[in-house]
Scaffold this motif. Structure first.
Motif, PDB file in Angstrom:
ATOM      1  N   ILE A 183       8.656   8.850  -4.288  1.00 39.43           N
ATOM      2  CA  ILE A 183       7.550   7.917  -4.498  1.00 39.43           C
ATOM      3  C   ILE A 183       8.058   6.654  -5.195  1.00 39.43           C
ATOM      4  CG2 ILE A 183       5.367   7.558  -5.728  1.00 39.43           C
ATOM      5  CD1 ILE A 183       4.868  10.609  -5.352  1.00 39.43           C
ATOM      6  N   ALA A 184       8.885   6.826  -6.224  1.00 34.17           N
ATOM      7  CA  ALA A 184       9.444   5.672  -6.937  1.00 34.17           C
ATOM      8  C   ALA A 184      10.306   4.830  -6.004  1.00 34.17           C
ATOM      9  CB  ALA A 184      10.265   6.142  -8.137  1.00 34.17           C
ATOM     10  N   LYS A 185      11.078   5.483  -5.142  1.00 29.64           N
ATOM     11  CA  LYS A 185      11.921   4.772  -4.182  1.00 29.64           C
ATOM     12  C   LYS A 185      11.082   3.937  -3.230  1.00 29.64           C
ATOM     13  CE  LYS A 185      15.103   5.699  -0.336  1.00 29.64           C
ATOM     14  NZ  LYS A 185      15.778   6.772   0.443  1.00 29.64           N
ATOM     15  N   GLN A 186       9.998   4.527  -2.712  1.00 29.22           N
ATOM     16  CA  GLN A 186       9.162   3.790  -1.769  1.00 29.22           C
ATOM     17  C   GLN A 186       8.413   2.648  -2.461  1.00 29.22           C
ATOM     18  OE1 GLN A 186       6.858   5.739   1.268  1.00 29.22           O
ATOM     19  NE2 GLN A 186       8.097   7.608   1.187  1.00 29.22           N
ATOM     20  N   LEU A 187       7.912   2.888  -3.671  1.00 19.16           N
ATOM     21  CA  LEU A 187       7.214   1.819  -4.398  1.00 19.16           C
ATOM     22  C   LEU A 187       8.157   0.657  -4.696  1.00 19.16           C
ATOM     23  CD1 LEU A 187       5.007   3.895  -6.860  1.00 19.16           C
ATOM     24  CD2 LEU A 187       4.172   2.300  -5.127  1.00 19.16           C
ATOM     25  N   SER A 190      -1.879  11.746   2.827  1.00 23.86           N
ATOM     26  CA  SER A 190      -2.716  10.891   3.666  1.00 23.86           C
ATOM     27  C   SER A 190      -3.331  11.628   4.860  1.00 23.86           C
ATOM     28  CB  SER A 190      -1.903   9.705   4.179  1.00 23.86           C
ATOM     29  OG  SER A 190      -2.733   8.829   4.906  1.00 23.86           O
ATOM     30  N   PRO A 191      -4.655  11.483   5.049  1.00 22.73           N
ATOM     31  CA  PRO A 191      -5.332  12.065   6.210  1.00 22.73           C
ATOM     32  C   PRO A 191      -5.569  11.052   7.330  1.00 22.73           C
ATOM     33  CG  PRO A 191      -6.967  11.478   4.585  1.00 22.73           C
ATOM     34  CD  PRO A 191      -5.627  11.005   4.044  1.00 22.73           C
ATOM     35  N   VAL A 192      -5.033   9.841   7.209  1.00 21.16           N
ATOM     36  CA  VAL A 192      -5.315   8.793   8.203  1.00 21.16           C
ATOM     37  C   VAL A 192      -4.376   8.936   9.397  1.00 21.16           C
ATOM     38  CG1 VAL A 192      -6.054   7.251   6.336  1.00 21.16           C
ATOM     39  CG2 VAL A 192      -3.733   7.051   7.267  1.00 21.16           C
ATOM     40  N   ASP A 193      -4.669   8.210  10.458  1.00 17.49           N
ATOM     41  CA  ASP A 193      -3.812   8.230  11.644  1.00 17.49           C
ATOM     42  C   ASP A 193      -2.587   7.327  11.470  1.00 17.49           C
ATOM     43  OD1 ASP A 193      -5.526   9.941  12.814  1.00 17.49           O
ATOM     44  OD2 ASP A 193      -6.368   8.542  14.281  1.00 17.49           O
ATOM     45  N   ILE A 194      -2.811   6.111  10.941  1.00 17.34           N
ATOM     46  CA  ILE A 194      -1.730   5.134  10.758  1.00 17.34           C
ATOM     47  C   ILE A 194      -1.779   4.638   9.310  1.00 17.34           C
ATOM     48  CG2 ILE A 194      -0.741   2.941  11.512  1.00 17.34           C
ATOM     49  CD1 ILE A 194      -2.149   3.326  14.189  1.00 17.34           C
ATOM     50  N   PRO A 195      -0.927   5.175   8.414  1.00 17.36           N
ATOM     51  CA  PRO A 195      -0.939   4.696   7.026  1.00 17.36           C
ATOM     52  C   PRO A 195      -0.725   3.187   6.952  1.00 17.36           C
ATOM     53  CG  PRO A 195       0.359   6.703   7.208  1.00 17.36           C
ATOM     54  CD  PRO A 195       0.039   6.267   8.614  1.00 17.36           C
ATOM     55  N   GLY A 196      -1.666   2.499   6.332  1.00 14.56           N
ATOM     56  CA  GLY A 196      -1.593   1.047   6.238  1.00 14.56           C
ATOM     57  C   GLY A 196      -2.308   0.323   7.348  1.00 14.56           C
ATOM     58  N   GLY A 197      -2.732   1.049   8.396  1.00 15.54           N
ATOM     59  CA  GLY A 197      -3.469   0.419   9.488  1.00 15.54           C
ATOM     60  C   GLY A 197      -2.661  -0.650  10.191  1.00 15.54           C
ATOM     61  N   PRO A 198      -3.300  -1.733  10.639  1.00 13.37           N
ATOM     62  CA  PRO A 198      -2.583  -2.770  11.394  1.00 13.37           C
ATOM     63  C   PRO A 198      -1.510  -3.477  10.580  1.00 13.37           C
ATOM     64  CG  PRO A 198      -4.782  -3.518  10.809  1.00 13.37           C
ATOM     65  CD  PRO A 198      -4.725  -2.061  10.478  1.00 13.37           C
ATOM     66  N   ILE A 199      -1.660  -3.508   9.257  1.00 10.91           N
ATOM     67  CA  ILE A 199      -0.654  -4.183   8.426  1.00 10.91           C
ATOM     68  C   ILE A 199       0.685  -3.470   8.504  1.00 10.91           C
ATOM     69  CG2 ILE A 199      -0.117  -4.962   6.076  1.00 10.91           C
ATOM     70  CD1 ILE A 199      -2.458  -6.367   7.645  1.00 10.91           C
ATOM     71  N   HIS A 234       0.840  -1.197   0.000  1.00 17.89           N
ATOM     72  CA  HIS A 234       0.000   0.000   0.000  1.00 17.89           C
ATOM     73  C   HIS A 234       0.872   1.243   0.000  1.00 17.89           C
ATOM     74  CE1 HIS A 234      -3.609   2.277   2.017  1.00 17.89           C
ATOM     75  NE2 HIS A 234      -3.401   2.638   0.765  1.00 17.89           N
ATOM     76  N   MET A 235       0.668   2.127  -0.986  1.00 10.82           N
ATOM     77  CA  MET A 235       1.368   3.403  -1.068  1.00 10.82           C
ATOM     78  C   MET A 235       0.361   4.528  -0.918  1.00 10.82           C
ATOM     79  SD  MET A 235       4.313   4.833  -1.409  1.00 10.82           S
ATOM     80  CE  MET A 235       4.649   6.576  -1.315  1.00 10.82           C
ATOM     81  N   GLN A 236       0.527   5.341   0.133  1.00 18.13           N
ATOM     82  CA  GLN A 236      -0.405   6.427   0.422  1.00 18.13           C
ATOM     83  C   GLN A 236       0.214   7.773   0.058  1.00 18.13           C
ATOM     84  OE1 GLN A 236      -2.358   6.402   4.210  1.00 18.13           O
ATOM     85  NE2 GLN A 236      -3.126   4.328   3.927  1.00 18.13           N
ATOM     86  N   LEU A 237      -0.534   8.577  -0.689  1.00 19.69           N
ATOM     87  CA  LEU A 237      -0.119   9.920  -1.068  1.00 19.69           C
ATOM     88  C   LEU A 237      -1.101  10.920  -0.465  1.00 19.69           C
ATOM     89  CD1 LEU A 237       0.549   9.237  -4.861  1.00 19.69           C
ATOM     90  CD2 LEU A 237       2.156   9.034  -2.963  1.00 19.69           C
ATOM     91  N   HIS A 290       4.335   6.017   2.500  1.00 18.44           N
ATOM     92  CA  HIS A 290       3.533   7.206   2.771  1.00 18.44           C
ATOM     93  C   HIS A 290       4.345   8.448   2.447  1.00 18.44           C
ATOM     94  CE1 HIS A 290       2.914  10.288   6.188  1.00 18.44           C
ATOM     95  NE2 HIS A 290       2.070  10.592   5.225  1.00 18.44           N
ATOM     96  N   ILE A 291       3.759   9.364   1.691  1.00 17.65           N
ATOM     97  CA  ILE A 291       4.374  10.665   1.470  1.00 17.65           C
ATOM     98  C   ILE A 291       3.283  11.736   1.505  1.00 17.65           C
ATOM     99  CG2 ILE A 291       4.388  10.211  -1.016  1.00 17.65           C
ATOM    100  CD1 ILE A 291       6.603  12.269  -1.297  1.00 17.65           C
ATOM    101  N   THR A 292       3.479  12.737   2.377  1.00 16.99           N
ATOM    102  CA  THR A 292       2.577  13.889   2.466  1.00 16.99           C
ATOM    103  C   THR A 292       3.429  15.150   2.503  1.00 16.99           C
ATOM    104  OG1 THR A 292       0.864  12.661   3.656  1.00 16.99           O
ATOM    105  CG2 THR A 292       0.793  15.060   3.814  1.00 16.99           C
TER     106      THR A 292
END
Length: 357
Positions: A271-275, A200-209, A195-198, A219-221
């Motif tokens: 982004i490319a590095k993280q993906l 992101s307004p969530v608390d924990i990117p990716g949740g429990p995973i 999962h790659m988040q751009l 994650h990048i913001t």
């Protein structure tokens, strides 16, 4: 005719099954958009992701064919209300995750103890927290699309932007809670979905995973993302993690294309590095059905070039995974006149291994 049909169906079923593991190093992507994105904007964004992959990732094993499902734009008030509802669910899920981590954090580095803890039961509880989000059409279509991609036995990375990250957290959690590959292995045990988040307004990117498999989420913001700054000041969310500047092309700092995929402060490379990192940290299921062996000891074997993993099934039905196996060693096994002899000389006692079955 009935018997011929049965024989053919079994043949093609076995063919599909045996060929499925051949796709283990293919990397596919699926996109879910953010708020206030109409159908034309969604298509343009998906096309931009395709162009991004062609520019930065095509030589890393990524497929340029990007799938996606549209998170439909709504009237302003309805859209804001929906985001608030998603944020509330995400907060509840994040609180449950933090409670779990605070109580059992020491176990997260030990896979056998994770199994004893019943982490899958925990994932089910978190999935329940996301129930309203999962019941929405965007999530239903997203779950179906990811299942279709994973059914090809490929690696899959979900790319989400802005509001789409709420759906991403819910969908990823549910997939790891319930999905099984066509060969019956569970995604929870063999994480082939990232999962790659751009923005992101969530608390924990990716949740429990992200807590269990931290290397399969990204994650990048932008620090100058005005929309995400407003979300953080209103609802709280994950902090910005990329230093950016304000540019005239997109003063909001929030646009998927202008401020992230084509960002002028180095966002594309990050982004490319993280993906790329996500793709190589996805761990394949047992790959031994790739090849039948001509050996009295070895029954089948399979290989991942991305992970340098060699899986071997022996005639006694045991399956072993050998680590850090160079492609030259694998090719040597593939072409050896005596595969058993080659295994004994070049692989056995030469590489660390794990028994899978």
């Amino acid at each position: 005719m009935k018997y011929l049909t049965l024989i053919l169906s079994v043949f093609f079923c076995n063919l599909a099954q045996s060929s499925c593991e051949q796709n283990v190093d293919q990397i596919k992507t699926h996109y879910i958009n953010g708020m206030f994105t109409d159908s034309v904007g969604f298509i343009l964004n998906k096309s931009a992701i395709k162009q991004f992959i062609q520019a930065y990732l095509i030589q890393k094993g990524f497929s340029s064919e990007v799938t996606g499902n549209h998170n439909a734009s709504e009237f302003f008030v309805s859209q804001i209300f929906e985001v608030g509802k998603h944020k509330w669910e995400d907060d509840e899920a994040a609180d449950a995750i933090i409670d779990f981590l605070n109580g059992e954090h020491r176990f997260l580095t030990n896979r056998p103890q994770i199994e004893k803890l019943g982490l899958q039961s925990f994932l089910q509880d978190i999935s329940n927290e996301y129930q309203q989000t999962l019941n929405e059409g965007t999530s239903i279509f997203g779950l179906y699309a990811l299942k279709e991609l994973l059914d090809t036995c490929s690696r899959v990375i979900l790319i989400t932007h802005s509001q789409g990250n709420f759906y991403g957290n819910a969908i990823i959690t549910e997939m790891y809670n319930s999905y099984k590959f066509p060969n019956k292995y569970e995604l929870f045990n063999y994480p082939m979905l990232g999962h790659m988040q751009l923005a992101s307004p969530v608390d924990i990117p990716g949740g429990p995973i992200a807590s269990v498999y931290p290397n399969v989420t990204g994650h990048i913001t932008n620090s100058e993302d005005v929309v995400m700054s407003l979300v953080r000041s209103t609802f709280n969310s994950v902090s910005a993690n990329f230093q950016s500047q304000v540019h005239n092309i997109d003063k909001s700092g929030h646009g998927l294309v202008d401020s992230y995929l084509n960002g002028q402060d180095g966002q594309p490379l990050e982004i490319a590095k993280q993906l790329t990192a996500i793709s190589v940290n996805l761990i394949p299921y047992p790959m031994h059905p790739q090849h039948n062996a001509s050996s009295s000891a070895i029954y089948q074997f399979g290989y991942s070039n991305l992970n340098e993993l060699l899986d071997i099934k022996f005639h006694n039905d045991s399956v072993y995974r050998y680590n850090n196996v160079a492609s030259s060693i694998y090719n040597g096994l593939l072409t050896a006149a005596s595969q058993g002899t080659y295994f004994n000389s070049a692989i056995r006692n030469q590489h660390a291994f794990t028994k899978l079955e």
